[in-house]
Design a protein around this motif. Sequence first.
Motif, mmCIF file in Angstrom:
data_model
loop_
_atom_site.group_PDB
_atom_site.id
_atom_site.type_symbol
_atom_site.label_atom_id
_atom_site.label_comp_id
_atom_site.label_asym_id
_atom_site.label_seq_id
_atom_site.Cartn_x
_atom_site.Cartn_y
_atom_site.Cartn_z
ATOM 1 N N HIS A 277 0.839 -1.208 0.000
ATOM 2 C CA HIS A 277 0.000 0.000 0.000
ATOM 3 C C HIS A 277 0.870 1.254 0.000
ATOM 4 C CE1 HIS A 277 -3.618 2.364 0.776
ATOM 5 N NE2 HIS A 277 -2.909 3.042 1.667
ATOM 6 N N GLY A 280 2.289 2.196 -3.293
ATOM 7 C CA GLY A 280 1.348 2.673 -4.308
ATOM 8 C C GLY A 280 0.503 1.595 -4.933
ATOM 9 N N VAL A 281 0.646 0.363 -4.470
ATOM 10 C CA VAL A 281 -0.163 -0.739 -4.996
ATOM 11 C C VAL A 281 -1.500 -0.759 -4.256
ATOM 12 C CG1 VAL A 281 -0.282 -3.226 -5.377
ATOM 13 C CG2 VAL A 281 1.928 -2.054 -5.472
ATOM 14 N N HIS A 282 -2.589 -0.833 -5.015
ATOM 15 C CA HIS A 282 -3.922 -0.814 -4.395
ATOM 16 C C HIS A 282 -4.279 -2.216 -3.883
ATOM 17 C CE1 HIS A 282 -4.681 3.286 -5.642
ATOM 18 N NE2 HIS A 282 -4.283 2.987 -6.872
ATOM 19 N N VAL A 283 -4.044 -2.423 -2.623
ATOM 20 C CA VAL A 283 -4.373 -3.692 -1.975
ATOM 21 C C VAL A 283 -5.142 -3.377 -0.684
ATOM 22 C CG1 VAL A 283 -2.412 -4.988 -2.897
ATOM 23 C CG2 VAL A 283 -2.145 -3.699 -0.775
ATOM 24 N N PRO A 284 -6.003 -4.293 -0.262
ATOM 25 C CA PRO A 284 -6.737 -4.046 1.000
ATOM 26 C C PRO A 284 -5.790 -4.139 2.191
ATOM 27 C CG PRO A 284 -7.168 -6.261 0.184
ATOM 28 C CD PRO A 284 -6.384 -5.561 -0.889
ATOM 29 N N GLU A 285 -6.021 -3.293 3.174
ATOM 30 C CA GLU A 285 -5.240 -3.336 4.415
ATOM 31 C C GLU A 285 -6.091 -3.912 5.536
ATOM 32 O OE1 GLU A 285 -1.855 -0.832 5.412
ATOM 33 O OE2 GLU A 285 -2.950 0.773 4.368
#
Length: 342
Positions: A277, A280-285
């Motif tokens: 995240h 810059g990678v769109h991943v769920p946290e």
Amino acid sequence: MDVSFAVWAATVIGLCALIAVDFFVGRKPHEVSLREAGIWTIVWIVLAVIFGIGLFVFGGGQPAGEFFAGYITEKSLSVDNLFVFVLIMAKFAVPSIYQQRVLMIGVLIALVLRAGFIAAGAAIVSTFSWVFFIFGAFLIWTAWKLIQEARVENEEEAYEENRMLKMIERRFPSTDQYHGTKLFIRENGKRLMTPMLIVMLAIGTTDVLFALDSIPAIFGLTQDPFIVFTANAFALMGLRQLYFLIGGLLKKLVHLSYGLSIILGFIGVKLVLHALHEAGVHVPEISIPVSLGVICAVLVVTTVTSLYASKKQDRKQREEQTAPVGTPDARDDRGPLSKDDD
């Protein structure tokens, strides 16, 4: 969470005052009873809860949630430390009346050394966000290693001194007998180190090895140095009483390593997701409430299954001990003895 120098100073002074009270209450060498250990364990847990509530009132739900998640994680990892503490006490044959003093000083050494780890970790985390990849990978590897170790039963496991402790024993002359709580004695004009000092150093420095996974684990839950430090402090401060309270129960927590491996692996994944995240990678946290829920659920399930497995094993051993011997089936398959057999 913005913490001023005054709050830091007040917190450290408050913790030092609590440690001083704990030290002076138990300063006289004695065997710690279950009642005493239970009372002080409850006291330290209540103090941690009060501190967490204070964070909620003055800082909001986020820092409070991070503190409780970190505290529970560090506490559960500290329980695993107790297995090694038992081995250290056995190796150095520490008399029962001195064990509480050994643990007190050993835990203080561990807290000071951990503070250095936390300061270094906070500086690295604030400067290099990619370090979360390393922390995450390390925790996942540690989780796998814990599972592998848990699957290999080694009843004759022994404590091995670390290199620093071996170096101290080689360079400083020591005596093999305890002299009360004295750390040094003078014998024939020579100053000798007692086993009391050696075992205190063993407890304190061995805990630093455990900090190698516990510090990255709590940084996976919060990057606030204040919360990391206080969660560690409250988890360690009640460790001495917990040693005497659940010393006999430790052998029954047969699935604890599996539970800790799941927790460390979970936090490792959380760290990797956070690092992605930040890159810059769109991943769920994974949120703190979810983390707290997973940690508590794993510990509850691990404890219940451990106690059930231990109870089942005890019942099996009792049945084997009471089983009749000398039955025809226990001899051989040749049938009844004949006169020739005599």
